[in-house]
Design a protein around this motif. Structure first.
Motif, PDB file in Angstrom:
ATOM      1  N   PRO A  27       0.812  -1.215   0.000  1.00 18.40           N
ATOM      2  CA  PRO A  27       0.000   0.000   0.000  1.00 18.40           C
ATOM      3  C   PRO A  27       0.844   1.262   0.000  1.00 18.40           C
ATOM      4  O   PRO A  27       1.927   1.300   0.569  1.00 18.40           O
ATOM      5  N   ASP A  28       0.327   2.307  -0.641  1.00 15.45           N
ATOM      6  CA  ASP A  28       1.059   3.566  -0.753  1.00 15.45           C
ATOM      7  C   ASP A  28       1.338   4.223   0.592  1.00 15.45           C
ATOM      8  O   ASP A  28       2.288   4.987   0.740  1.00 15.45           O
ATOM      9  N   ASP A  29       0.496   3.927   1.612  1.00  9.94           N
ATOM     10  CA  ASP A  29       0.653   4.647   2.870  1.00  9.94           C
ATOM     11  C   ASP A  29       1.800   4.124   3.716  1.00  9.94           C
ATOM     12  O   ASP A  29       2.074   4.638   4.792  1.00  9.94           O
ATOM     13  N   VAL A  69       2.092  -4.463   7.788  1.00  6.81           N
ATOM     14  CA  VAL A  69       1.763  -4.524   6.369  1.00  6.81           C
ATOM     15  C   VAL A  69       2.717  -5.505   5.708  1.00  6.81           C
ATOM     16  O   VAL A  69       3.933  -5.410   5.883  1.00  6.81           O
ATOM     17  N   ALA A  70       2.168  -6.451   4.969  1.00  5.33           N
ATOM     18  CA  ALA A  70       2.971  -7.479   4.291  1.00  5.33           C
ATOM     19  C   ALA A  70       3.899  -8.185   5.268  1.00  5.33           C
ATOM     20  O   ALA A  70       5.035  -8.546   4.928  1.00  5.33           O
ATOM     21  N   VAL A  86       8.746   7.441   8.816  1.00  4.28           N
ATOM     22  CA  VAL A  86       8.260   6.073   8.748  1.00  4.28           C
ATOM     23  C   VAL A  86       9.375   5.138   9.180  1.00  4.28           C
ATOM     24  O   VAL A  86      10.488   5.202   8.639  1.00  4.28           O
ATOM     25  N   ALA A  87       9.106   4.287  10.165  1.00  6.35           N
ATOM     26  CA  ALA A  87      10.078   3.297  10.638  1.00  6.35           C
ATOM     27  C   ALA A  87       9.501   1.905  10.411  1.00  6.35           C
ATOM     28  O   ALA A  87       8.360   1.630  10.791  1.00  6.35           O
ATOM     29  N   ILE A  88      10.272   1.026   9.782  1.00  4.43           N
ATOM     30  CA  ILE A  88       9.803  -0.305   9.413  1.00  4.43           C
ATOM     31  C   ILE A  88      10.808  -1.353   9.887  1.00  4.43           C
ATOM     32  O   ILE A  88      12.018  -1.239   9.615  1.00  4.43           O
TER      33      ILE A  88
END
Length: 376
Positions: A27-29, A69-70, A86-88
């Motif tokens: 997703p773009d977000d 997400v994913a 954004v931290a992933i």
């Protein structure tokens, strides 16, 4: 001619197949400190980061978002100055982190006449040094000290910087980003040095047949006032006339937190990384950047043309190009998927049929360039 017809049929067939195939997309977000002593002797580069006790929430009234997400845990927020962070957590990269700074909407497309190449030049200039703490070359010394690598790139729609390094040392890089965003020196000495590098890039591309073809395609199919008409790297005349003052004015106009996103991705705790990155970036003032929306403009695109370019080369090259809708039409994932289906490896459609089975060509490649409002 047979090769050209065969290539066209293969691409047309693959395009039809891709049109009905399911597409999966994220997703773009969620989507490149040194100082001197009183006598001018360089000392070991160091970077001070925010103390543990000062790490507080600096988000806007909208609370931080967290989720999965994913299969990847993430946390994100928007600071009061407009910067998105954004931290992933990506468990596959044990002990490593990529810190990426993206200026969205700030690329070659915003350049005005007599400014061609400024966005690309700023990509080169941002980390040359600052008016406060960083000497020329210190940024890269610090990255090397932490075992990292850094690079950057410019497109028509964005400018991106990234550093990949050990997961225990990423916060000082964010501190450096913040310093460069506010205090990048961009003086005449730095400009003279990087102009030589950019001119070498232009000369190198003059000997690159694919680059020549792409520039020919843009200039033949697009009107001269189209934002993608000019060479992304720059115009020699505009660059030769450029002063450090004008370059810095361009930088101060567009490169601000309200058009920037900071990504911290890798072996991290997303919520902790979000808090630490926010503490380093929150004090940068917003620039209230106004970007011209050109999505409603109508450009006359020349269609159905062909050109033959003769030069002294031992091999012939055929280039086929199509205009595509841009990212704003949610077409990007399909375009990238199609390019991968066509030529991503030896078993891809074009590679298998043209190179290996029919031996009609020595090499084949397909890719997509997707920008905000159009693509190829």
């Amino acid at each position: 001619k047979k090769t050209l017809v065969f290539l066209s049929l293969c691409i047309a067939y693959s395009a039809i197949a891709a049109e009905v195939a399911p597409i999966i997309a994220v997703p773009d977000d969620v989507i490149e400190n040194s100082s001197k002593t009183a006598v001018g002797v360089e000392v070991e580069p160091t970077v001070a980061v925010a103390e543990e006790s000062t790490l507080t929430s600096v988000a806007t009234e909208e609370s931080n978002r967290t989720g999965v997400v994913a299969g990847l845990k993430y946390a994100e927020t928007t600071l009061s100055n407009g910067m998105r962070i954004v931290a992933i957590h990506q468990p596959a990269v044990k002990g490593r982190v990529v810190v990426e700074l993206v200026f969205s909407g700030v690329g070659a497309a915003i350049e005005q006449p007599n400014q061609k190449g400024l966005a690309h030049l700023i990509e080169h200039m941002l980390f040359k040094g600052t008016d406060t703490t960083l000497q020329e070359g210190a940024f890269h010394k610090i990255v090397n000290k932490y075992g990292g690598v850094t690079n950057a790139f410019t497109s028509f729609d964005s400018t991106v910087y990234y550093v990949a390094l050990d997961s225990t040392n990423w916060q000082p890089i964010v501190k450096l980003y913040a310093d460069c965003m506010q205090n990048s020196a961009m003086n005449e000495q730095h400009l003279a040095s990087e102009l030589k590098v950019v001119i070498k890039e232009l000369r190198r591309n003059d000997d690159n047949p694919m680059w020549i073809w792409f520039q020919k395609m843009f200039k033949t199919s697009l009107p001269s006032h189209h934002p993608h008409y000019s060479c992304l790297i720059g115009d020699r005349q505009d660059l030769a006339a450029l002063t450090a003052e004008n370059l810095k004015k361009f930088f101060k106009t567009y490169y601000h937190p309200d058009v920037a996103t900071l990504f911290v991705v890798g072996d991290i705790n997303p919520e902790d990384a979000l808090t630490r990155a926010s503490a380093e970036m929150a004090h940068i003032p917003s620039g209230n950047v106004v970007l011209t929306d050109r999505s409603s403009e109508v450009f006359e695109i020349k269609k159905g043309f062909h050109e033959v370019v003769y030069d002294e080369r031992s091999t012939n090259t055929v280039v086929l190009g199509w205009h595509l809708p841009g990212r704003s039409k949610h077409f990007e994932s399909a375009a990238h998927m199609l390019a991968n289906v066509l030529s991503s490896n030896a078993n891809a459609v074009l590679s298998r049929l043209l190179v290996h089975e029919n031996k009609m060509v020595s090499d084949v490649g397909a890719f997509s360039w997707m920008y905000k409002d159009n693509g190829y």
